[in-house]
Design an enzyme around this catalytic site. Sequence first.
Site, short mmCIF file in Angstrom:
data_model
loop_
_atom_site.label_atom_id
_atom_site.label_comp_id
_atom_site.label_asym_id
_atom_site.label_seq_id
_atom_site.Cartn_x
_atom_site.Cartn_y
_atom_site.Cartn_z
N HIS A 115 34.74 39.55 43.78
CA HIS A 115 36.05 40.11 44.16
C HIS A 115 36.10 41.65 44.13
O HIS A 115 36.21 42.28 45.16
CB HIS A 115 37.21 39.55 43.32
CG HIS A 115 37.31 38.07 43.35
ND1 HIS A 115 37.39 37.37 44.52
CD2 HIS A 115 37.32 37.14 42.34
CE1 HIS A 115 37.46 36.07 44.25
NE2 HIS A 115 37.41 35.90 42.94
N GLN A 155 37.22 22.70 42.96
CA GLN A 155 38.48 23.17 43.55
C GLN A 155 38.68 22.65 44.99
O GLN A 155 39.78 22.74 45.53
CB GLN A 155 38.56 24.69 43.49
CG GLN A 155 38.65 25.17 42.04
CD GLN A 155 38.75 26.69 41.89
OE1 GLN A 155 39.08 27.39 42.83
NE2 GLN A 155 38.46 27.18 40.69
N HIS A 188 32.45 34.31 32.88
CA HIS A 188 33.54 34.10 33.82
C HIS A 188 34.16 35.42 34.27
O HIS A 188 34.35 35.67 35.46
CB HIS A 188 34.62 33.19 33.20
CG HIS A 188 35.76 32.95 34.11
ND1 HIS A 188 36.85 33.81 34.17
CD2 HIS A 188 35.98 31.98 35.04
CE1 HIS A 188 37.69 33.35 35.10
NE2 HIS A 188 37.18 32.26 35.63
N HIS A 207 33.21 37.33 37.69
CA HIS A 207 34.42 37.77 38.40
C HIS A 207 34.81 39.14 37.85
O HIS A 207 34.75 39.37 36.65
CB HIS A 207 35.61 36.84 38.09
CG HIS A 207 35.50 35.45 38.62
ND1 HIS A 207 35.53 34.34 37.81
CD2 HIS A 207 35.42 34.98 39.89
CE1 HIS A 207 35.47 33.24 38.56
NE2 HIS A 207 35.39 33.60 39.82
N TYR A 250 31.75 26.44 35.74
CA TYR A 250 32.29 26.57 34.38
C TYR A 250 33.00 25.31 33.89
O TYR A 250 33.57 25.29 32.80
CB TYR A 250 33.20 27.81 34.26
CG TYR A 250 34.39 27.85 35.19
CD1 TYR A 250 35.60 27.25 34.86
CD2 TYR A 250 34.30 28.53 36.40
CE1 TYR A 250 36.68 27.31 35.71
CE2 TYR A 250 35.39 28.60 37.26
CZ TYR A 250 36.58 27.99 36.91
OH TYR A 250 37.65 28.04 37.75
N ARG A 260 46.82 29.12 39.02
CA ARG A 260 45.77 28.83 38.05
C ARG A 260 46.10 27.57 37.24
O ARG A 260 45.20 26.80 36.90
CB ARG A 260 45.59 30.04 37.13
CG ARG A 260 44.26 30.07 36.42
CD ARG A 260 44.06 31.39 35.73
NE ARG A 260 45.04 31.59 34.67
CZ ARG A 260 44.75 32.15 33.49
NH1 ARG A 260 43.54 32.57 33.23
NH2 ARG A 260 45.68 32.32 32.58
N ASP A 291 34.60 30.48 47.21
CA ASP A 291 35.42 30.49 46.00
C ASP A 291 36.27 29.24 45.83
O ASP A 291 35.80 28.20 45.40
CB ASP A 291 36.26 31.78 45.99
CG ASP A 291 36.84 32.09 44.62
OD1 ASP A 291 36.50 31.38 43.66
OD2 ASP A 291 37.63 33.05 44.50
N ARG A 317 37.92 39.11 30.89
CA ARG A 317 39.02 38.54 30.11
C ARG A 317 38.63 37.25 29.40
O ARG A 317 39.32 36.81 28.50
CB ARG A 317 40.26 38.33 30.99
CG ARG A 317 40.11 37.33 32.12
CD ARG A 317 41.38 37.25 32.96
NE ARG A 317 41.10 36.97 34.35
CZ ARG A 317 40.94 35.75 34.86
NH1 ARG A 317 41.05 34.68 34.10
NH2 ARG A 317 40.69 35.60 36.15
N GLU A 330 39.97 40.99 39.89
CA GLU A 330 40.56 40.27 41.03
C GLU A 330 42.06 40.55 41.13
O GLU A 330 42.60 40.66 42.23
CB GLU A 330 40.32 38.76 40.87
CG GLU A 330 40.89 37.92 42.01
CD GLU A 330 40.60 36.44 41.87
OE1 GLU A 330 40.06 36.04 40.82
OE2 GLU A 330 40.92 35.69 42.81
ZN LIG Z 1 35.75 32.39 41.65
#
Ligand SMILES: [Zn+2]
Length: 456
Positions: free
Chosen positions: A270, A59, A207, A233, A121, A82, A321, A210, A236
């Site tokens: 988070h 990222q 992850h 996570h 991931y 996202r 993050d 969800r 969040e």
């Molecule tokens: Zn993250």
Amino acid sequence: MKTYHLKGLLQQKGWLLDPFVTINSKGKITKIATSGISDEYINGYVIPGFQNAHSHAFQYAMSGLAEIHNYQSRKDDFWAWRYAMYRVALSVNPEQLESIATMLYVEMLRNGYTSVAEFHYLHHDDKGLPYTNMSELGERLISAAKIAGIHITLIPIFYQKGGFGQPAEAYQRRFLSKDVDDYFRLLEDSIKSIRHYENAQIGFGIHSLRAADQVSMKRIFKEGPADRPIHLHLAEQLKEVEDCINYHGERPAQWLLNQGLLNERFHLIHCTHLNSKEVKGVAESQARVVLCPATEGNLGDGLFELRSFQNRGGKWSIGTDSQINLNPIEELRILDYGQRTKTHDRAQFTSEHQGDAGKFAIDMTWHNGRIAMGEKKSNFLTVGDFLDAVILNANTPLISVSKPETILATLVYSGQTSDLMGTLVNGQWVIKNQKHINQDAIQTSFIKSMGQIKIR
Ligand SMILES: [Zn+2]
């Protein structure tokens, strides 16, 4: 063997002034003395390196690039961001990932982090097919950490679903494991990958609630390596909480607590949206929370219930993050000021509203960050530890007039990266005067890779 003579060394009880610190050939501290003969004098205050407990290296390629807001039909929220992140994930090849991650880790070191937990991931090729070595991309991250010279905990992540009870989307194809056995094969290859670097270790996790069905999730928690940290996570976004209630009939943290799944091995990233019962339950479970204040602000997540969590004995660390901010002291300030703004109370980083907020923040993030890396508890910079440290220049205007007891608060509340003389990892300078020992070659490779990436 080498002996440094320092202006000051932070110990658990406070500053040791004018110490002589000796390291062996591996960079571990063998002696701390008040007198001796030194090989090098450093006119700086040495604190333990910051621990970055949550990073997604790829990222970094989009850091700062998702701020041209042109979504006309919907608001530019986390869920819109996202998709921009998915497009970057689909566009990076292994060589590019390695050079991006190397540059990123250099920047982390420059800002004072000496360890990173890589919540990893992005596993497969751009068609969603596994590489021959399932840990090809994990191995690239290990290689990046080795070139940069940062300690890394690689945390291969199980990712399976597009949402609660929803199939995964095509955009997510590089992330997905077919089933738990497939994930455990990936984990095995990842364990082989870390053998290429002596400063690497492994963790594991899912992850988010969800992104994994409950049978798979429970099996991973139960059958994953027994002595390693577990990361995920949690809560969040508000929508994620609503979706969890619709699917499980309970809020995310409440569901994990009621299933009896949480314990001291867990690092929950988070935890933005916890009610008071969940705050109490998570704190009592001894699971730790990893806060990523700049990302949580950037993505409009919300504010964690820090004060009540701490009052119940809750422990936390910090992470970068999305890589929107790589400066740990800014992370701490963003976290603290968000809480001050919400509560109209200045004392957030203290026990019982008293004490040194700077020392408290460094203590909390270092100890719990170390545990998030898979290290055992220990004290700051003691004999037997690697000399992994950040050096605060004793000549900056505010530090030069600070008494020892105010140095940490001056750093946390008034410090800049430019106040740092450099970073030591395993007792060696990796950053000096804001530059990495291999800065030019690493940056040239990074610029080339960024120029090649065509965002899909
Ligand atoms: Zn993250």
